[in-house]
Write an enzyme that holds these catalytic residues in place. Structure first.
Site, PDB file in Angstrom:
ATOM      1  NE  ARG A 111      -3.997  -0.850  10.570  1.00 26.20           N
ATOM      2  CZ  ARG A 111      -2.972  -0.362   9.883  1.00 26.20           C
ATOM      3  NH1 ARG A 111      -3.016   0.834   9.391  1.00 26.20           N
ATOM      4  NH2 ARG A 111      -1.898  -1.101   9.681  1.00 26.20           N
ATOM      5  CE  LYS A 138      -1.832  -1.052   3.975  1.00 26.69           C
ATOM      6  NZ  LYS A 138      -1.096  -2.297   4.310  1.00 26.69           N
ATOM      7  NE  ARG A 175       8.104  -2.853   5.906  1.00 26.39           N
ATOM      8  CZ  ARG A 175       6.826  -2.588   6.143  1.00 26.39           C
ATOM      9  NH1 ARG A 175       6.118  -1.918   5.259  1.00 26.39           N
ATOM     10  NH2 ARG A 175       6.256  -3.026   7.237  1.00 26.39           N
ATOM     11  NE  ARG A 201       7.044  -0.314   9.923  1.00 23.74           N
ATOM     12  CZ  ARG A 201       5.883  -0.228   9.256  1.00 23.74           C
ATOM     13  NH1 ARG A 201       5.835   0.411   8.095  1.00 23.74           N
ATOM     14  NH2 ARG A 201       4.795  -0.771   9.722  1.00 23.74           N
ATOM     15  NE  ARG A 230       2.380  -4.512  11.262  1.00 27.71           N
ATOM     16  CZ  ARG A 230       3.370  -4.185  10.434  1.00 27.71           C
ATOM     17  NH1 ARG A 230       4.602  -4.607  10.680  1.00 27.71           N
ATOM     18  NH2 ARG A 230       3.124  -3.432   9.394  1.00 27.71           N
TER      19      ARG A 230
HETATM   20  P1  AP5 Z   1       4.997  -1.585   1.717  1.00 28.53           P
HETATM   21  O1  AP5 Z   1       4.654  -0.716   0.569  1.00 28.53           O
HETATM   22  O2  AP5 Z   1       5.838  -1.027   2.815  1.00 28.53           O
HETATM   23  O3  AP5 Z   1       3.682  -2.275   2.304  1.00 28.53           O
HETATM   24  P2  AP5 Z   1       2.496  -1.684   3.181  1.00 28.53           P
HETATM   25  O4  AP5 Z   1       1.261  -2.364   2.747  1.00 28.53           O
HETATM   26  O5  AP5 Z   1       2.508  -0.185   3.155  1.00 28.53           O
HETATM   27  O6  AP5 Z   1       2.934  -2.235   4.607  1.00 28.53           O
HETATM   28  P3  AP5 Z   1       2.887  -1.605   6.070  1.00 28.53           P
HETATM   29  O7  AP5 Z   1       3.571  -2.588   6.955  1.00 28.53           O
HETATM   30  O8  AP5 Z   1       3.409  -0.197   6.114  1.00 28.53           O
HETATM   31  O9  AP5 Z   1       1.362  -1.615   6.345  1.00 28.53           O
HETATM   32  P4  AP5 Z   1       0.673  -1.632   7.675  1.00 28.53           P
HETATM   33  O10 AP5 Z   1      -0.685  -1.204   7.285  1.00 28.53           O
HETATM   34  O11 AP5 Z   1       0.722  -2.848   8.476  1.00 28.53           O
HETATM   35  O12 AP5 Z   1       1.556  -0.638   8.563  1.00 28.53           O
HETATM   36  P5  AP5 Z   1       1.327   0.852   9.026  1.00 28.53           P
HETATM   37  O13 AP5 Z   1       2.608   1.532   8.927  1.00 28.53           O
HETATM   38  O14 AP5 Z   1       0.126   1.430   8.364  1.00 28.53           O
HETATM   39  O15 AP5 Z   1       5.707  -2.893   1.115  1.00 28.53           O
HETATM   40  C1  AP5 Z   1       6.198  -3.924   1.972  1.00 28.53           C
HETATM   41  C2  AP5 Z   1       7.523  -4.469   1.399  1.00 28.53           C
HETATM   42  O16 AP5 Z   1       7.282  -5.110   0.149  1.00 28.53           O
HETATM   43  C3  AP5 Z   1       8.585  -3.380   1.114  1.00 28.53           C
HETATM   44  O17 AP5 Z   1       9.845  -3.929   1.392  1.00 28.53           O
HETATM   45  C4  AP5 Z   1       8.428  -3.097  -0.378  1.00 28.53           C
HETATM   46  O18 AP5 Z   1       9.639  -2.656  -0.978  1.00 28.53           O
HETATM   47  C5  AP5 Z   1       8.010  -4.468  -0.900  1.00 28.53           C
HETATM   48  N1  AP5 Z   1       7.086  -4.422  -2.033  1.00 28.53           N
HETATM   49  C6  AP5 Z   1       6.058  -3.542  -2.233  1.00 28.53           C
HETATM   50  N2  AP5 Z   1       5.399  -3.837  -3.374  1.00 28.53           N
HETATM   51  C7  AP5 Z   1       6.026  -4.948  -3.896  1.00 28.53           C
HETATM   52  C8  AP5 Z   1       5.799  -5.737  -5.059  1.00 28.53           C
HETATM   53  N3  AP5 Z   1       4.798  -5.488  -5.927  1.00 28.53           N
HETATM   54  N4  AP5 Z   1       6.631  -6.792  -5.268  1.00 28.53           N
HETATM   55  C9  AP5 Z   1       7.641  -7.068  -4.400  1.00 28.53           C
HETATM   56  N5  AP5 Z   1       7.903  -6.355  -3.291  1.00 28.53           N
HETATM   57  C10 AP5 Z   1       7.094  -5.303  -3.025  1.00 28.53           C
HETATM   58  O19 AP5 Z   1       0.906   0.631  10.547  1.00 28.53           O
HETATM   59  C11 AP5 Z   1       1.853   0.247  11.524  1.00 28.53           C
HETATM   60  C12 AP5 Z   1       1.168   0.205  12.892  1.00 28.53           C
HETATM   61  O20 AP5 Z   1       0.640   1.511  13.217  1.00 28.53           O
HETATM   62  C13 AP5 Z   1      -0.054  -0.720  13.004  1.00 28.53           C
HETATM   63  O21 AP5 Z   1       0.335  -2.061  13.279  1.00 28.53           O
HETATM   64  C14 AP5 Z   1      -0.819  -0.071  14.167  1.00 28.53           C
HETATM   65  O22 AP5 Z   1      -0.202  -0.368  15.392  1.00 28.53           O
HETATM   66  C15 AP5 Z   1      -0.612   1.419  13.904  1.00 28.53           C
HETATM   67  N6  AP5 Z   1      -1.668   1.974  13.034  1.00 28.53           N
HETATM   68  C16 AP5 Z   1      -1.514   2.462  11.762  1.00 28.53           C
HETATM   69  N7  AP5 Z   1      -2.685   2.899  11.285  1.00 28.53           N
HETATM   70  C17 AP5 Z   1      -3.610   2.683  12.260  1.00 28.53           C
HETATM   71  C18 AP5 Z   1      -5.013   2.892  12.347  1.00 28.53           C
HETATM   72  N8  AP5 Z   1      -5.692   3.401  11.309  1.00 28.53           N
HETATM   73  N9  AP5 Z   1      -5.635   2.544  13.494  1.00 28.53           N
HETATM   74  C19 AP5 Z   1      -4.951   2.041  14.544  1.00 28.53           C
HETATM   75  N10 AP5 Z   1      -3.628   1.781  14.519  1.00 28.53           N
HETATM   76  C20 AP5 Z   1      -2.963   2.100  13.389  1.00 28.53           C
END
Ligand code: AP5
Length: 216
Positions: free
Chosen positions: A88, A13, A128, A161, A172
């Protein structure tokens, strides 16, 4: 355009949102990035949020909504935005709709759900590396930086991370699978839900995303 991306952790994403944000000059609003920046700043919200994030749990709505709605109130979001990782839960989706209003036009143009199997998620997360400065994600095999250990965008240090540790990733994923049905139903009812197959290269997925956002 007002769009949001949701789906499993590590499904790409953030990678796709950053790419699209640059192409369409739209602000990329990531709840995870906002929370991590708050934690780095040492603010009260950030310090409270950090414990939940390190365990892979959702941060309580009171904290997330305050940060998120402050960001959406900024002038650059007036003409549209790309939300990544928010909402979410159905409760967060309802709060967002309450904030944006639901008048003649829908509050959102698209809610794009990323589909990726758990094995692929684990493979992406295990390799990652994220920039300490700007948060840009890289991957040791799939998207290596030009200079090892350094961000292509800002030169910042690349780190793993803390919540990418395997046991936290499993938590997660479980949290995501628990909550996703409510979100899917919420946006299906409003006719803005689209689903994108998130396997394949970054460019392949980007092509599908563009098609699904056409006209939005
Ligand atoms: P990447 O693009 O980083 O994936 P992502 O879907 O953005 O993953 P996140 O881990 O950031 O999502 P998340 O929703 O769990 O975390 P967030 O930071 O929002 O890609 C992943 C990897 O794959 C990278 O290495 C990339 O290079 C590679 N890649 C990408 N596309 C590819 C492809 N096509 N082919 C091959 N490789 C590829 O949330 C973190 C924490 O914050 C949560 O756990 C929670 O505690 C808190 N939080 C965040 N938002 C909320 C909310 N709304 N409510 C409550 N808590 C929240």
């Amino acid at each position: 355009m007002r769009a949001l991306f949701f789906g499993p952790p590590g499904s790409g994403k953030g990678t796709q949102a950053a790419r699209l944000s640059a192409r369409r000059t739209l602000p990329h609003v990531s709840s995870g990035d906002l929370l991590r920046a708050a934690a780095r700043s040492g603010s009260a919200i950030g310090l409270r949020a950090k414990g939940f994030m390190d365990r892979g749990e959702l941060v309580p709505d009171a904290l997330v909504l305050e940060l998120l709605f402050d960001r959406l109130a900024a002038a650059d979001c007036g003409a549209g935005f790309l939300l990544d990782g928010f909402p979410r839960t159905e409760a967060q989706a309802g709060a967002l709709e309450g904030r944006l209003g639901r008048g003649e036009r829908a509050a959102l143009d698209r809610a794009l759900r990323f589909l990726l199997a758990d094995e692929a998620v684990l493979e992406r997360m295990s390799g990652r590396r994220s920039c300490k400065g700007c948060g840009t994600p890289f991957h040791v095999s799939f998207r290596p930086p030009k200079v090892e250990g350094r961000c292509d965008r800002c030169g910042g240090e690349l780190l793993r991370r803390p919540d990418d540790a395997p046991e936290v990733v499993r938590e997660r994923l479980a949290v995501h699978r628990r909550d996703e049905a409510g979100l899917v139903e919420f946006y299906r009812r409003r006719s803005v839900l689209r689903e994108v197959e998130a396997s394949g290269s970054v460019e392949e997925v980007a092509g599908r995303v563009e098609l699904l956002l056409e006209g939005a």
